[in-house]
Design a protein around this motif. Structure first.
Motif, PDB file in Angstrom:
ATOM      1  N   VAL A   1     -40.994  14.609  -7.195  1.00  0.00           N
ATOM      2  CA  VAL A   1     -41.727  13.489  -7.783  1.00  0.00           C
ATOM      3  C   VAL A   1     -43.225  13.752  -7.695  1.00  0.00           C
ATOM      4  CG1 VAL A   1     -39.957  11.750  -7.254  1.00  0.00           C
ATOM      5  CG2 VAL A   1     -41.738  12.242  -5.574  1.00  0.00           C
ATOM      6  N   SER A   2     -43.971  12.949  -8.444  1.00  0.00           N
ATOM      7  CA  SER A   2     -45.410  12.834  -8.247  1.00  0.00           C
ATOM      8  C   SER A   2     -45.602  11.513  -7.521  1.00  0.00           C
ATOM      9  CB  SER A   2     -46.140  12.807  -9.587  1.00  0.00           C
ATOM     10  OG  SER A   2     -46.042  14.057 -10.217  1.00  0.00           O
ATOM     11  N   ALA A   3     -46.217  11.574  -6.352  1.00  0.00           N
ATOM     12  CA  ALA A   3     -46.354  10.394  -5.512  1.00  0.00           C
ATOM     13  C   ALA A   3     -47.817   9.991  -5.419  1.00  0.00           C
ATOM     14  CB  ALA A   3     -45.799  10.678  -4.118  1.00  0.00           C
ATOM     15  N   LYS A   4     -48.081   8.708  -5.651  1.00  0.00           N
ATOM     16  CA  LYS A   4     -49.449   8.207  -5.541  1.00  0.00           C
ATOM     17  C   LYS A   4     -49.726   7.912  -4.076  1.00  0.00           C
ATOM     18  CE  LYS A   4     -52.690   5.071  -7.654  1.00  0.00           C
ATOM     19  NZ  LYS A   4     -52.876   4.007  -8.639  1.00  0.00           N
ATOM     20  N   TYR A   5     -50.701   8.622  -3.542  1.00  0.00           N
ATOM     21  CA  TYR A   5     -51.031   8.475  -2.133  1.00  0.00           C
ATOM     22  C   TYR A   5     -52.540   8.569  -1.973  1.00  0.00           C
ATOM     23  CZ  TYR A   5     -50.729   9.128   2.917  1.00  0.00           C
ATOM     24  OH  TYR A   5     -50.854   8.975   4.270  1.00  0.00           O
TER      25      TYR A   5
ATOM     26  N   PHE B   1     -52.313  11.227  -7.362  1.00  0.00           N
ATOM     27  CA  PHE B   1     -50.920  11.646  -7.476  1.00  0.00           C
ATOM     28  C   PHE B   1     -50.789  13.069  -6.950  1.00  0.00           C
ATOM     29  CE2 PHE B   1     -50.474   8.066 -10.321  1.00  0.00           C
ATOM     30  CZ  PHE B   1     -49.181   7.647 -10.053  1.00  0.00           C
ATOM     31  N   CYS B   2     -49.834  13.289  -6.063  1.00  0.00           N
ATOM     32  CA  CYS B   2     -49.591  14.598  -5.467  1.00  0.00           C
ATOM     33  C   CYS B   2     -48.110  14.928  -5.606  1.00  0.00           C
ATOM     34  CB  CYS B   2     -49.958  14.582  -3.986  1.00  0.00           C
ATOM     35  SG  CYS B   2     -51.638  14.060  -3.651  1.00  0.00           S
ATOM     36  N   GLU B   3     -47.814  16.225  -5.667  1.00  0.00           N
ATOM     37  CA  GLU B   3     -46.425  16.646  -5.762  1.00  0.00           C
ATOM     38  C   GLU B   3     -45.735  16.443  -4.419  1.00  0.00           C
ATOM     39  OE1 GLU B   3     -46.176  20.616  -7.249  1.00  0.00           O
ATOM     40  OE2 GLU B   3     -47.102  20.074  -9.148  1.00  0.00           O
ATOM     41  N   ALA B   4     -44.489  15.950  -4.482  1.00  0.00           N
ATOM     42  CA  ALA B   4     -43.731  15.682  -3.264  1.00  0.00           C
ATOM     43  C   ALA B   4     -42.239  15.767  -3.559  1.00  0.00           C
ATOM     44  CB  ALA B   4     -44.076  14.296  -2.723  1.00  0.00           C
ATOM     45  N   ARG B   5     -41.449  15.725  -2.486  1.00  0.00           N
ATOM     46  CA  ARG B   5     -39.982  15.736  -2.603  1.00  0.00           C
ATOM     47  C   ARG B   5     -39.455  14.585  -1.752  1.00  0.00           C
ATOM     48  NH1 ARG B   5     -36.505  19.828  -4.137  1.00  0.00           N
ATOM     49  NH2 ARG B   5     -38.252  21.257  -4.169  1.00  0.00           N
ATOM     50  N   ILE B   6     -38.453  13.877  -2.282  1.00  0.00           N
ATOM     51  CA  ILE B   6     -37.880  12.741  -1.560  1.00  0.00           C
ATOM     52  C   ILE B   6     -37.028  13.242  -0.396  1.00  0.00           C
ATOM     53  CG2 ILE B   6     -36.319  10.761  -1.722  1.00  0.00           C
ATOM     54  CD1 ILE B   6     -37.245  10.438  -4.624  1.00  0.00           C
ATOM     55  N   LYS B   7     -37.329  12.716   0.803  1.00  0.00           N
ATOM     56  CA  LYS B   7     -36.623  13.115   2.023  1.00  0.00           C
ATOM     57  C   LYS B   7     -35.592  12.065   2.436  1.00  0.00           C
ATOM     58  CE  LYS B   7     -37.520  14.112   6.886  1.00  0.00           C
ATOM     59  NZ  LYS B   7     -38.563  14.195   7.908  1.00  0.00           N
ATOM     60  N   LYS B   8     -35.931  10.777   2.255  1.00  0.00           N
ATOM     61  CA  LYS B   8     -35.066   9.689   2.724  1.00  0.00           C
ATOM     62  C   LYS B   8     -35.220   8.497   1.784  1.00  0.00           C
ATOM     63  CE  LYS B   8     -34.603   6.669   6.737  1.00  0.00           C
ATOM     64  NZ  LYS B   8     -35.226   6.256   7.995  1.00  0.00           N
TER      65      LYS B   8
ATOM     66  N   ASP C   1     -46.453  18.635  -0.423  1.00  0.00           N
ATOM     67  CA  ASP C   1     -46.498  20.096  -0.337  1.00  0.00           C
ATOM     68  C   ASP C   1     -47.144  20.601   0.949  1.00  0.00           C
ATOM     69  OD1 ASP C   1     -45.244  20.239  -2.747  1.00  0.00           O
ATOM     70  OD2 ASP C   1     -47.032  20.727  -3.906  1.00  0.00           O
ATOM     71  N   ASP C   2     -48.090  19.828   1.502  1.00  0.00           N
ATOM     72  CA  ASP C   2     -48.768  20.272   2.725  1.00  0.00           C
ATOM     73  C   ASP C   2     -48.023  19.859   4.003  1.00  0.00           C
ATOM     74  OD1 ASP C   2     -49.240  17.558   2.776  1.00  0.00           O
ATOM     75  OD2 ASP C   2     -51.426  17.713   2.797  1.00  0.00           O
ATOM     76  N   GLY C   3     -46.849  19.230   3.855  1.00  0.00           N
ATOM     77  CA  GLY C   3     -46.039  18.850   5.000  1.00  0.00           C
ATOM     78  C   GLY C   3     -46.201  17.415   5.450  1.00  0.00           C
ATOM     79  N   ASP C   4     -47.212  16.707   4.937  1.00  0.00           N
ATOM     80  CA  ASP C   4     -47.394  15.303   5.296  1.00  0.00           C
ATOM     81  C   ASP C   4     -46.241  14.467   4.757  1.00  0.00           C
ATOM     82  OD1 ASP C   4     -49.744  15.804   6.587  1.00  0.00           O
ATOM     83  OD2 ASP C   4     -51.038  15.053   4.992  1.00  0.00           O
ATOM     84  N   GLU C   5     -45.930  13.378   5.448  1.00  0.00           N
ATOM     85  CA  GLU C   5     -44.885  12.450   5.016  1.00  0.00           C
ATOM     86  C   GLU C   5     -45.478  11.074   4.813  1.00  0.00           C
ATOM     87  OE1 GLU C   5     -41.406  12.248   7.450  1.00  0.00           O
ATOM     88  OE2 GLU C   5     -41.096  14.415   7.412  1.00  0.00           O
TER      89      GLU C   5
ATOM     90  N   LEU D   1     -44.191   6.130  -7.319  1.00  0.00           N
ATOM     91  CA  LEU D   1     -43.552   7.408  -7.615  1.00  0.00           C
ATOM     92  C   LEU D   1     -43.310   7.568  -9.117  1.00  0.00           C
ATOM     93  CD1 LEU D   1     -40.783   7.412  -4.866  1.00  0.00           C
ATOM     94  CD2 LEU D   1     -43.019   8.494  -4.747  1.00  0.00           C
ATOM     95  N   CYS D   2     -43.461   8.782  -9.596  1.00  0.00           N
ATOM     96  CA  CYS D   2     -43.109   9.135 -10.973  1.00  0.00           C
ATOM     97  C   CYS D   2     -42.227  10.373 -10.903  1.00  0.00           C
ATOM     98  CB  CYS D   2     -44.344   9.494 -11.802  1.00  0.00           C
ATOM     99  SG  CYS D   2     -45.475   8.151 -12.043  1.00  0.00           S
ATOM    100  N   LEU D   3     -41.215  10.420 -11.757  1.00  0.00           N
ATOM    101  CA  LEU D   3     -40.404  11.627 -11.813  1.00  0.00           C
ATOM    102  C   LEU D   3     -41.283  12.779 -12.256  1.00  0.00           C
ATOM    103  CD1 LEU D   3     -37.069  10.444 -13.434  1.00  0.00           C
ATOM    104  CD2 LEU D   3     -37.435  11.234 -11.111  1.00  0.00           C
ATOM    105  N   LYS D   4     -41.144  13.899 -11.583  1.00  0.00           N
ATOM    106  CA  LYS D   4     -41.935  15.070 -11.938  1.00  0.00           C
ATOM    107  C   LYS D   4     -41.360  15.634 -13.229  1.00  0.00           C
ATOM    108  CE  LYS D   4     -43.441  19.402  -9.977  1.00  0.00           C
ATOM    109  NZ  LYS D   4     -43.274  20.321  -8.863  1.00  0.00           N
ATOM    110  N   SER D   5     -42.251  15.874 -14.186  1.00  0.00           N
ATOM    111  CA  SER D   5     -41.786  16.391 -15.471  1.00  0.00           C
ATOM    112  C   SER D   5     -42.512  17.686 -15.768  1.00  0.00           C
ATOM    113  CB  SER D   5     -42.044  15.360 -16.567  1.00  0.00           C
ATOM    114  OG  SER D   5     -43.424  15.107 -16.667  1.00  0.00           O
ATOM    115  N   GLY D   6     -42.428  18.110 -17.000  1.00  0.00           N
ATOM    116  CA  GLY D   6     -43.100  19.329 -17.417  1.00  0.00           C
ATOM    117  C   GLY D   6     -44.598  19.198 -17.313  1.00  0.00           C
ATOM    118  N   LYS D   7     -45.280  20.248 -17.695  1.00  0.00           N
ATOM    119  CA  LYS D   7     -46.733  20.248 -17.606  1.00  0.00           C
ATOM    120  C   LYS D   7     -47.307  19.233 -18.576  1.00  0.00           C
ATOM    121  CE  LYS D   7     -47.030  24.930 -16.000  1.00  0.00           C
ATOM    122  NZ  LYS D   7     -47.508  26.268 -16.197  1.00  0.00           N
ATOM    123  N   HIS D   8     -48.438  18.650 -18.195  1.00  0.00           N
ATOM    124  CA  HIS D   8     -49.079  17.625 -18.996  1.00  0.00           C
ATOM    125  C   HIS D   8     -50.161  18.194 -19.907  1.00  0.00           C
ATOM    126  CE1 HIS D   8     -47.001  14.512 -16.770  1.00  0.00           C
ATOM    127  NE2 HIS D   8     -47.306  15.163 -15.676  1.00  0.00           N
TER     128      HIS D   8
END
Length: 147
Positions: free
Chosen positions: A17-21, A25-32, A97-101, A109-116
């Motif tokens: 996903v792209s997560a607003k933090y 917006f930064c690239e991230a992966r859902i853990k829980k 991506d940097d390990g932060d949670e 959250l936005c679903l990560k899609s192709g390049k913009h």
């Protein structure tokens, strides 16, 4: 947040996903996922729609416009209903991506899609970063005089 028809009701673990933090917006992966779906449904015997949890649905497909059987706590029988709106109020723990949670709502959250952007275009080719190109492009446009 209104979800499009091609998005799942609840995002699954491992989804990129792209997560607003902190405003970006930064690239991230859902853990829980702490799942919580709220449904706005219309029951024929009631005049106004009601909101309920998805675990009150006994059978039927959970989608907008879907026909479901609802089991209310104050009733012993199942009641037919039509889903008007689905609200994802789940809490998602994501790993950046940097390990932060962080734990975020679905609206962040936005679903990560192709390049913009187009791969054939670079910033150097855009008019604001290459003023000489902008002048040349403006000179090649034609002007029509209307009298």
């Amino acid at each position: 947040m209104k979800m499009s028809n091609d998005e799942p009701n609840v995002l699954s673990i491992g989804t990129e996903v792209s997560a607003k933090y902190k405003g970006a917006f930064c690239e991230a992966r859902i853990k829980k996922v702490n799942r919580l779906l709220r449904l706005k449904v219309t029951i024929k015997s009631l005049t106004s729609p009601i909101t309920l949890s998805d675990n009150e649905v006994e059978s039927g497909r959970i989608k907008v416009g879907g026909q479901v059987l609802v089991k209310r706590s104050n009733s012993s029988q199942s009641i037919p209903a039509t889903i008007n709106k689905i609200l994802d109020q789940s809490l998602y723990t994501v790993v950046f991506d940097d390990g932060d949670e962080a734990t975020l709502k679905r609206s962040s959250l936005c679903l990560k899609s192709g390049k913009h952007y187009s791969e054939s275009e670079s910033l150097d080719q855009l008019p604001l970063t290459n003023p000489e190109h902008f002048k040349a492009a403006a000179a090649t446009t034609t002007r029509t005089d209307y009298r």
